[in-house]
Write a protein that holds these residues in place. Sequence first.
Motif, PDB file in Angstrom:
ATOM      1  N   LEU A 129      -7.058 -14.000 -22.510  1.00  0.00           N
ATOM      2  CA  LEU A 129      -6.463 -12.909 -23.278  1.00  0.00           C
ATOM      3  C   LEU A 129      -5.634 -12.078 -22.319  1.00  0.00           C
ATOM      4  CD1 LEU A 129      -9.591 -11.767 -25.368  1.00  0.00           C
ATOM      5  CD2 LEU A 129      -7.631 -13.075 -26.223  1.00  0.00           C
ATOM      6  N   THR A 130      -4.573 -11.480 -22.819  1.00  0.00           N
ATOM      7  CA  THR A 130      -3.730 -10.661 -21.948  1.00  0.00           C
ATOM      8  C   THR A 130      -4.366  -9.284 -21.756  1.00  0.00           C
ATOM      9  OG1 THR A 130      -2.449  -9.673 -23.749  1.00  0.00           O
ATOM     10  CG2 THR A 130      -1.687 -11.809 -22.888  1.00  0.00           C
ATOM     11  N   PRO A 131      -4.022  -8.592 -20.665  1.00  0.00           N
ATOM     12  CA  PRO A 131      -4.540  -7.230 -20.479  1.00  0.00           C
ATOM     13  C   PRO A 131      -4.239  -6.333 -21.673  1.00  0.00           C
ATOM     14  CG  PRO A 131      -3.528  -8.010 -18.462  1.00  0.00           C
ATOM     15  CD  PRO A 131      -3.220  -9.040 -19.511  1.00  0.00           C
ATOM     16  N   LYS A 132      -3.036  -6.484 -22.247  1.00  0.00           N
ATOM     17  CA  LYS A 132      -2.677  -5.666 -23.403  1.00  0.00           C
ATOM     18  C   LYS A 132      -3.584  -5.948 -24.580  1.00  0.00           C
ATOM     19  CE  LYS A 132       1.185  -4.461 -26.443  1.00  0.00           C
ATOM     20  NZ  LYS A 132       2.616  -4.708 -26.773  1.00  0.00           N
ATOM     21  N   GLU A 133      -3.905  -7.232 -24.807  1.00  0.00           N
ATOM     22  CA  GLU A 133      -4.781  -7.585 -25.922  1.00  0.00           C
ATOM     23  C   GLU A 133      -6.171  -6.983 -25.735  1.00  0.00           C
ATOM     24  OE1 GLU A 133      -3.401 -11.935 -27.604  1.00  0.00           O
ATOM     25  OE2 GLU A 133      -4.294 -11.866 -25.597  1.00  0.00           O
ATOM     26  N   VAL A 134      -6.721  -7.113 -24.534  1.00  0.00           N
ATOM     27  CA  VAL A 134      -8.069  -6.608 -24.290  1.00  0.00           C
ATOM     28  C   VAL A 134      -8.088  -5.084 -24.350  1.00  0.00           C
ATOM     29  CG1 VAL A 134     -10.007  -6.572 -22.664  1.00  0.00           C
ATOM     30  CG2 VAL A 134      -8.623  -8.629 -22.891  1.00  0.00           C
ATOM     31  N   PHE A 135      -7.053  -4.465 -23.801  1.00  0.00           N
ATOM     32  CA  PHE A 135      -6.971  -3.004 -23.828  1.00  0.00           C
ATOM     33  C   PHE A 135      -6.876  -2.508 -25.275  1.00  0.00           C
ATOM     34  CE2 PHE A 135      -4.919   1.158 -23.041  1.00  0.00           C
ATOM     35  CZ  PHE A 135      -5.771   1.637 -22.062  1.00  0.00           C
ATOM     36  N   THR A 136      -6.056  -3.194 -26.085  1.00  0.00           N
ATOM     37  CA  THR A 136      -5.933  -2.841 -27.496  1.00  0.00           C
ATOM     38  C   THR A 136      -7.260  -3.059 -28.224  1.00  0.00           C
ATOM     39  OG1 THR A 136      -3.584  -3.437 -27.526  1.00  0.00           O
ATOM     40  CG2 THR A 136      -4.714  -3.320 -29.657  1.00  0.00           C
ATOM     41  N   TYR A 165     -16.740   3.870 -16.616  1.00  0.00           N
ATOM     42  CA  TYR A 165     -17.613   2.992 -15.837  1.00  0.00           C
ATOM     43  C   TYR A 165     -16.798   2.155 -14.846  1.00  0.00           C
ATOM     44  CZ  TYR A 165     -21.342  -0.196 -14.603  1.00  0.00           C
ATOM     45  OH  TYR A 165     -22.272  -0.914 -13.899  1.00  0.00           O
ATOM     46  N   THR A 166     -15.665   1.630 -15.310  1.00  0.00           N
ATOM     47  CA  THR A 166     -14.798   0.867 -14.407  1.00  0.00           C
ATOM     48  C   THR A 166     -13.368   1.403 -14.371  1.00  0.00           C
ATOM     49  OG1 THR A 166     -14.491  -0.717 -16.222  1.00  0.00           O
ATOM     50  CG2 THR A 166     -16.044  -1.324 -14.490  1.00  0.00           C
ATOM     51  N   GLY A 167     -13.029   2.340 -15.268  1.00  0.00           N
ATOM     52  CA  GLY A 167     -11.670   2.853 -15.318  1.00  0.00           C
ATOM     53  C   GLY A 167     -11.568   4.273 -14.775  1.00  0.00           C
ATOM     54  N   GLY A 168     -10.343   4.788 -14.745  1.00  0.00           N
ATOM     55  CA  GLY A 168     -10.127   6.155 -14.304  1.00  0.00           C
ATOM     56  C   GLY A 168     -10.078   6.306 -12.795  1.00  0.00           C
ATOM     57  N   PRO A 169      -9.848   7.538 -12.332  1.00  0.00           N
ATOM     58  CA  PRO A 169      -9.689   7.789 -10.892  1.00  0.00           C
ATOM     59  C   PRO A 169     -11.000   7.698 -10.106  1.00  0.00           C
ATOM     60  CG  PRO A 169      -9.634   9.853 -12.116  1.00  0.00           C
ATOM     61  CD  PRO A 169      -9.631   8.755 -13.133  1.00  0.00           C
ATOM     62  N   PHE A 170     -12.139   7.818 -10.786  1.00  0.00           N
ATOM     63  CA  PHE A 170     -13.436   7.755 -10.094  1.00  0.00           C
ATOM     64  C   PHE A 170     -14.385   6.891 -10.907  1.00  0.00           C
ATOM     65  CE2 PHE A 170     -17.617   9.356  -8.731  1.00  0.00           C
ATOM     66  CZ  PHE A 170     -17.456   9.292  -7.345  1.00  0.00           C
ATOM     67  N   PRO A 171     -14.151   5.566 -10.926  1.00  0.00           N
ATOM     68  CA  PRO A 171     -14.990   4.679 -11.739  1.00  0.00           C
ATOM     69  C   PRO A 171     -16.446   4.702 -11.281  1.00  0.00           C
ATOM     70  CG  PRO A 171     -13.588   3.410 -10.252  1.00  0.00           C
ATOM     71  CD  PRO A 171     -13.120   4.826 -10.183  1.00  0.00           C
ATOM     72  N   ALA A 196     -17.090  -2.402 -26.829  1.00  0.00           N
ATOM     73  CA  ALA A 196     -15.865  -1.759 -26.348  1.00  0.00           C
ATOM     74  C   ALA A 196     -15.943  -1.506 -24.845  1.00  0.00           C
ATOM     75  CB  ALA A 196     -15.630  -0.451 -27.091  1.00  0.00           C
ATOM     76  N   THR A 197     -17.116  -1.111 -24.363  1.00  0.00           N
ATOM     77  CA  THR A 197     -17.304  -0.895 -22.924  1.00  0.00           C
ATOM     78  C   THR A 197     -17.138  -2.205 -22.165  1.00  0.00           C
ATOM     79  OG1 THR A 197     -18.802   0.955 -23.316  1.00  0.00           O
ATOM     80  CG2 THR A 197     -18.929  -0.095 -21.158  1.00  0.00           C
ATOM     81  N   ASN A 198     -17.627  -3.311 -22.738  1.00  0.00           N
ATOM     82  CA  ASN A 198     -17.453  -4.616 -22.108  1.00  0.00           C
ATOM     83  C   ASN A 198     -15.981  -4.991 -22.017  1.00  0.00           C
ATOM     84  OD1 ASN A 198     -20.209  -4.943 -21.797  1.00  0.00           O
ATOM     85  ND2 ASN A 198     -20.467  -6.132 -23.665  1.00  0.00           N
ATOM     86  N   PHE A 199     -15.230  -4.699 -23.082  1.00  0.00           N
ATOM     87  CA  PHE A 199     -13.787  -4.941 -23.040  1.00  0.00           C
ATOM     88  C   PHE A 199     -13.139  -4.107 -21.937  1.00  0.00           C
ATOM     89  CE2 PHE A 199     -13.397  -6.048 -27.874  1.00  0.00           C
ATOM     90  CZ  PHE A 199     -14.054  -7.243 -27.634  1.00  0.00           C
ATOM     91  N   ALA A 200     -13.552  -2.846 -21.844  1.00  0.00           N
ATOM     92  CA  ALA A 200     -12.990  -1.957 -20.819  1.00  0.00           C
ATOM     93  C   ALA A 200     -13.293  -2.491 -19.427  1.00  0.00           C
ATOM     94  CB  ALA A 200     -13.565  -0.546 -20.983  1.00  0.00           C
ATOM     95  N   ASN A 201     -14.520  -2.927 -19.193  1.00  0.00           N
ATOM     96  CA  ASN A 201     -14.880  -3.469 -17.886  1.00  0.00           C
ATOM     97  C   ASN A 201     -14.045  -4.692 -17.548  1.00  0.00           C
ATOM     98  OD1 ASN A 201     -16.845  -1.505 -17.793  1.00  0.00           O
ATOM     99  ND2 ASN A 201     -18.555  -2.889 -18.198  1.00  0.00           N
ATOM    100  N   ASP A 202     -13.827  -5.536 -18.549  1.00  0.00           N
ATOM    101  CA  ASP A 202     -13.066  -6.766 -18.339  1.00  0.00           C
ATOM    102  C   ASP A 202     -11.647  -6.462 -17.873  1.00  0.00           C
ATOM    103  OD1 ASP A 202     -11.554  -9.295 -18.954  1.00  0.00           O
ATOM    104  OD2 ASP A 202     -13.511  -9.903 -19.716  1.00  0.00           O
ATOM    105  N   VAL A 203     -10.980  -5.559 -18.579  1.00  0.00           N
ATOM    106  CA  VAL A 203      -9.576  -5.306 -18.259  1.00  0.00           C
ATOM    107  C   VAL A 203      -9.416  -4.414 -17.031  1.00  0.00           C
ATOM    108  CG1 VAL A 203      -9.291  -3.283 -19.783  1.00  0.00           C
ATOM    109  CG2 VAL A 203      -7.332  -4.762 -19.288  1.00  0.00           C
ATOM    110  N   PHE A 204     -10.305  -3.432 -16.830  1.00  0.00           N
ATOM    111  CA  PHE A 204     -10.174  -2.548 -15.677  1.00  0.00           C
ATOM    112  C   PHE A 204     -10.557  -3.249 -14.375  1.00  0.00           C
ATOM    113  CE2 PHE A 204     -10.551   1.052 -18.834  1.00  0.00           C
ATOM    114  CZ  PHE A 204      -9.249   1.490 -18.662  1.00  0.00           C
ATOM    115  N   ASP A 205     -11.571  -4.119 -14.431  1.00  0.00           N
ATOM    116  CA  ASP A 205     -11.918  -4.901 -13.243  1.00  0.00           C
ATOM    117  C   ASP A 205     -10.746  -5.802 -12.848  1.00  0.00           C
ATOM    118  OD1 ASP A 205     -14.408  -3.927 -12.594  1.00  0.00           O
ATOM    119  OD2 ASP A 205     -15.528  -5.447 -13.697  1.00  0.00           O
TER     120      ASP A 205
END
Length: 307
Positions: free
Chosen positions: A95-102, A140-146, A64-73
Amino acid sequence: MTPAGQIKNKPTKRQAWLMASRPKTLPAATAPVLVGTAAAFYDKGFSLFPALAALAGALLIQIATNFANDVFDYKKGADTAERLGPVRVTSAGLLTPKEVFTGMWVVFGLATLVGVYLVAVGGLPIVIIGLLSIASGIAYTGGPFPLGYNGLGDIFVFIFFGLVAVCGTYYVQAGTVGALAWWCAIPIGLLATAIIVVNNLRDVKTDRVVGKKTMAVRIGENGAKAEYVLLAAVSYLVAPAMCVAGVAPWWTMLAWLSLPLAYQQIKLVFTVTGRALNKALGGTGRLELVYGLCLAVGLVIARLLGS
């Protein structure tokens, strides 16, 4: 951005999801559970089902963290056409951002279901560990202070893929955390950190351009290479140190059987640059897994021999 059309033999959706899960990073989730379980076994606290649940939860959170890194990067513009690492599915249009985020939330949800069982076993500490792990995986890659963009990725990995993962695995089986678990968590955390050091060393030039201030960007390429050697060296010094301290049996020195693999990775880090460092990235993941496996086997042998 890397258009999907530029990728030879465009992968299927299933293959794209497999790519997004980044199988080469999964040793960072597997090794801590192996070591934590072996430490619990040595201290006569082993319990099969919590051990299996800890492994499942660790792998799910890693994916899940890898998915998050992919879409947030992708959203932050860090995955440019100049990126030297393996293909990122979102930026490549696989994959679309929506797909990876989901997908990220689905896998975090599955990890939470596993966590419900672990909470029933371990209580409130597991709730705290689980929530922090999920929050940190996103941050790690998302949010206001990744964390990864502000030079904190290395300490994040050491804490969560070393201390938390090993000691958490031990805790859900033994109901407490012994000194052996803390000692064993150190080299595993250091080698997990070495994986991210190689990753950031490879990307130091492109990260600098997009304003991603990883530790490698902050201390430079030579500094990152020195950090890698230091992490590896201390990892191998911990094994004899805990034996001398009387915390662990001398069988844990089996971890040193992985030294040739460590030498190979250090040599790569100092002799290749750019995309060629992908080999060292995968090799460092294998190094952590082999080190952890040898350490775990040593603990199991020692317990079976009563030493």
